[in-house]
Write a protein that holds these residues in place. Structure first.
Motif, short mmCIF file in Angstrom:
data_model
loop_
_atom_site.label_atom_id
_atom_site.label_comp_id
_atom_site.label_asym_id
_atom_site.label_seq_id
_atom_site.Cartn_x
_atom_site.Cartn_y
_atom_site.Cartn_z
N LYS A 1 0.84 -1.04 0.30
CA LYS A 1 -0.03 0.14 0.14
C LYS A 1 0.86 1.19 0.03
CE LYS A 1 -4.25 1.73 2.21
NZ LYS A 1 -4.95 1.81 3.22
N GLN A 2 1.89 1.29 0.72
CA GLN A 2 2.93 2.38 0.92
C GLN A 2 3.44 2.47 -0.62
OE1 GLN A 2 5.30 1.57 4.22
NE2 GLN A 2 4.09 2.55 5.59
N ALA A 3 3.85 1.56 -1.21
CA ALA A 3 4.54 1.55 -2.50
C ALA A 3 3.71 2.01 -3.49
CB ALA A 3 4.98 0.38 -2.75
N ARG A 4 2.34 1.69 -3.34
CA ARG A 4 1.31 2.20 -4.40
C ARG A 4 1.08 3.64 -4.29
NH1 ARG A 4 -4.53 2.47 -4.69
NH2 ARG A 4 -5.18 2.16 -6.75
N ALA A 5 1.09 4.16 -2.82
CA ALA A 5 0.87 5.57 -2.64
C ALA A 5 2.04 6.27 -3.16
CB ALA A 5 0.83 5.78 -1.18
N GLN A 6 3.17 5.78 -3.25
CA GLN A 6 4.56 6.51 -3.58
C GLN A 6 4.55 6.53 -5.29
OE1 GLN A 6 7.82 4.54 -1.96
NE2 GLN A 6 7.79 5.66 0.16
N ARG A 7 3.89 5.56 -5.88
CA ARG A 7 3.93 5.56 -7.10
C ARG A 7 2.79 6.65 -7.74
NH1 ARG A 7 3.91 -0.20 -6.39
NH2 ARG A 7 1.95 -0.35 -7.00
N ARG A 8 1.70 6.59 -7.00
CA ARG A 8 0.59 7.47 -7.41
C ARG A 8 0.99 8.76 -7.09
NH1 ARG A 8 -4.92 6.38 -5.23
NH2 ARG A 8 -5.52 7.86 -6.64
N LYS A 9 1.86 9.26 -6.29
CA LYS A 9 2.32 10.66 -5.83
C LYS A 9 3.43 10.91 -7.03
CE LYS A 9 3.07 12.07 -1.70
NZ LYS A 9 3.88 12.33 -0.41
N ALA A 10 4.06 9.97 -7.39
CA ALA A 10 5.30 10.45 -8.46
C ALA A 10 4.45 10.61 -9.51
CB ALA A 10 6.18 9.16 -8.50
N ALA A 11 3.64 9.90 -10.06
CA ALA A 11 2.74 9.88 -11.37
C ALA A 11 2.05 11.13 -11.33
CB ALA A 11 2.03 8.78 -11.56
N GLN A 12 1.57 11.59 -10.26
CA GLN A 12 0.50 12.71 -10.36
C GLN A 12 1.76 14.02 -10.38
OE1 GLN A 12 -1.46 13.56 -6.51
NE2 GLN A 12 -3.03 14.75 -7.38
N LYS A 13 2.59 13.85 -9.70
CA LYS A 13 3.79 15.06 -9.79
C LYS A 13 4.26 15.28 -11.14
CE LYS A 13 7.09 16.00 -6.68
NZ LYS A 13 8.29 15.97 -5.73
N LEU A 14 4.41 13.84 -12.11
CA LEU A 14 4.94 13.85 -13.27
C LEU A 14 3.95 14.89 -14.01
CD1 LEU A 14 7.16 13.10 -15.25
CD2 LEU A 14 5.94 11.03 -15.71
N GLU A 15 2.71 14.22 -13.80
CA GLU A 15 1.38 14.89 -14.75
C GLU A 15 1.48 16.29 -14.42
OE1 GLU A 15 -3.17 14.28 -13.96
OE2 GLU A 15 -2.25 12.48 -14.66
N ASN A 16 1.54 16.75 -13.28
CA ASN A 16 1.52 17.98 -13.14
C ASN A 16 2.55 19.06 -13.88
OD1 ASN A 16 -0.92 17.89 -11.68
ND2 ASN A 16 0.27 17.80 -9.57
N THR A 17 3.45 18.44 -14.12
CA THR A 17 4.58 18.92 -14.69
C THR A 17 4.36 19.21 -16.12
OG1 THR A 17 6.34 17.15 -14.80
CG2 THR A 17 6.32 18.63 -12.87
#
Length: 68
Positions: free
Chosen positions: A51-67
């Motif tokens: 669950k923690q790894a999934r949350a980190q992946r989602r956060k990274a993907a969201q940060k990439l999407e925002n850039t």
């Protein structure tokens, strides 16, 4: 209760079979509880890690999407 010999101890006054059978069942039940607890702990830790790894992946993907 005092026993004169080891065989008298194991016989337990004629009730040895029942006494040692109850000890055996108790030991098996307690070992089952320990094994079940260890398996459950490992399973829960694995789920939390995933669950923690999934949350980190989602956060990274969201940060990439925002850039973009």
């Amino acid at each position: 209760m005092k026993f004169d010999t080891w065989s008298a101890f194991w016989a337990m006054g004629g009730y040895g079979f029942y006494v040692w059978l109850s000890f055996g069942f108790t030991l098996v039940a307690m070992l089952g509880i320990v094994v079940t607890t260890i398996r459950t702990k490992k399973s829960l830790l694995r789920a939390v890690t995933q669950k923690q790894a999934r949350a980190q992946r989602r956060k990274a993907a969201q940060k990439l999407e925002n850039t973009l």
